[in-house]
Write a protein that holds these residues in place. Sequence first.
Motif, mmCIF file in Angstrom:
data_model
loop_
_atom_site.group_PDB
_atom_site.id
_atom_site.type_symbol
_atom_site.label_atom_id
_atom_site.label_comp_id
_atom_site.label_asym_id
_atom_site.label_seq_id
_atom_site.Cartn_x
_atom_site.Cartn_y
_atom_site.Cartn_z
ATOM 1 N N ALA A 150 0.831 -1.206 0.000
ATOM 2 C CA ALA A 150 0.000 0.000 0.000
ATOM 3 C C ALA A 150 0.866 1.257 0.000
ATOM 4 N N PRO A 151 0.702 2.129 -0.991
ATOM 5 C CA PRO A 151 1.506 3.352 -1.046
ATOM 6 C C PRO A 151 1.369 4.209 0.214
ATOM 7 N N GLY A 152 0.203 4.279 0.796
ATOM 8 C CA GLY A 152 -0.010 5.083 1.992
ATOM 9 C C GLY A 152 0.617 4.506 3.244
ATOM 10 N N CYS A 153 1.175 3.303 3.126
ATOM 11 C CA CYS A 153 1.831 2.652 4.266
ATOM 12 C C CYS A 153 3.315 2.409 4.000
ATOM 13 N N GLY A 154 3.879 3.138 3.038
ATOM 14 C CA GLY A 154 5.304 2.994 2.746
ATOM 15 C C GLY A 154 5.621 2.036 1.623
ATOM 16 N N GLY A 155 4.616 1.511 0.941
ATOM 17 C CA GLY A 155 4.850 0.561 -0.127
ATOM 18 C C GLY A 155 5.288 1.167 -1.441
ATOM 19 N N ASP A 156 5.387 2.475 -1.508
ATOM 20 C CA ASP A 156 5.873 3.171 -2.706
ATOM 21 C C ASP A 156 7.051 4.041 -2.296
ATOM 22 N N ALA A 157 8.254 3.563 -2.593
ATOM 23 C CA ALA A 157 9.468 4.296 -2.224
ATOM 24 C C ALA A 157 10.063 5.032 -3.418
ATOM 25 N N SER A 158 9.276 5.243 -4.459
ATOM 26 C CA SER A 158 9.815 5.850 -5.677
ATOM 27 C C SER A 158 10.395 7.246 -5.436
ATOM 28 N N ALA A 159 9.864 7.995 -4.493
ATOM 29 C CA ALA A 159 10.370 9.347 -4.221
ATOM 30 C C ALA A 159 11.784 9.339 -3.647
ATOM 31 N N VAL A 160 12.195 8.236 -3.044
ATOM 32 C CA VAL A 160 13.532 8.147 -2.437
ATOM 33 C C VAL A 160 14.338 6.972 -2.988
ATOM 34 N N GLN A 161 13.870 6.375 -4.077
ATOM 35 C CA GLN A 161 14.527 5.176 -4.595
ATOM 36 C C GLN A 161 16.005 5.388 -4.902
ATOM 37 N N ASP A 162 16.381 6.575 -5.368
ATOM 38 C CA ASP A 162 17.796 6.825 -5.650
ATOM 39 C C ASP A 162 18.647 6.771 -4.381
ATOM 40 N N GLN A 163 18.068 7.048 -3.232
ATOM 41 C CA GLN A 163 18.786 6.979 -1.959
ATOM 42 C C GLN A 163 18.819 5.566 -1.387
ATOM 43 N N LEU A 164 18.085 4.646 -2.003
ATOM 44 C CA LEU A 164 17.984 3.276 -1.500
ATOM 45 C C LEU A 164 18.739 2.271 -2.359
ATOM 46 N N GLN A 165 19.567 2.738 -3.271
ATOM 47 C CA GLN A 165 20.280 1.851 -4.179
ATOM 48 C C GLN A 165 21.407 1.067 -3.496
ATOM 49 N N PHE A 166 22.023 1.647 -2.471
ATOM 50 C CA PHE A 166 23.116 0.970 -1.758
ATOM 51 C C PHE A 166 23.284 1.597 -0.383
ATOM 52 N N GLY A 167 23.976 0.903 0.495
ATOM 53 C CA GLY A 167 24.295 1.438 1.815
ATOM 54 C C GLY A 167 23.212 1.291 2.872
ATOM 55 N N VAL A 168 22.115 0.613 2.549
ATOM 56 C CA VAL A 168 21.049 0.429 3.543
ATOM 57 C C VAL A 168 21.431 -0.741 4.455
#
Length: 90
Positions: free
Chosen positions: A61-79
């Motif tokens: 669900a996008p309203g519950c964090g299931g859509d990370a497209s706005a920060v996807q570039d920050q989630l490519q590595f280092g998590v």
Amino acid sequence: NIWGNAGAFVAAKEDGSVVTWGDPGAGGVPEAHIRDLVSVFCNIRAFAAITRGGGAVAWGAPGCGGDASAVQDQLQFGVVDIRGNGRAFV
């Protein structure tokens, strides 16, 4: 391992992929193509995962964090960790 939320489940397979089932709006979508899985996190209607390369993905669900497209570039590595609450991930 198997994780679940209010409407769907995720099972980790030996090869690092996942199988999902249940309500598509809660993350039970067959197109959740995760490879090299390390960990899965869940909240009430979404899932997030860390991959072996340190990337992160989210679905459900996008309203519950299931859509990370706005920060996807920050989630490519280092998590290294993800935390979920009722309706979001950090």
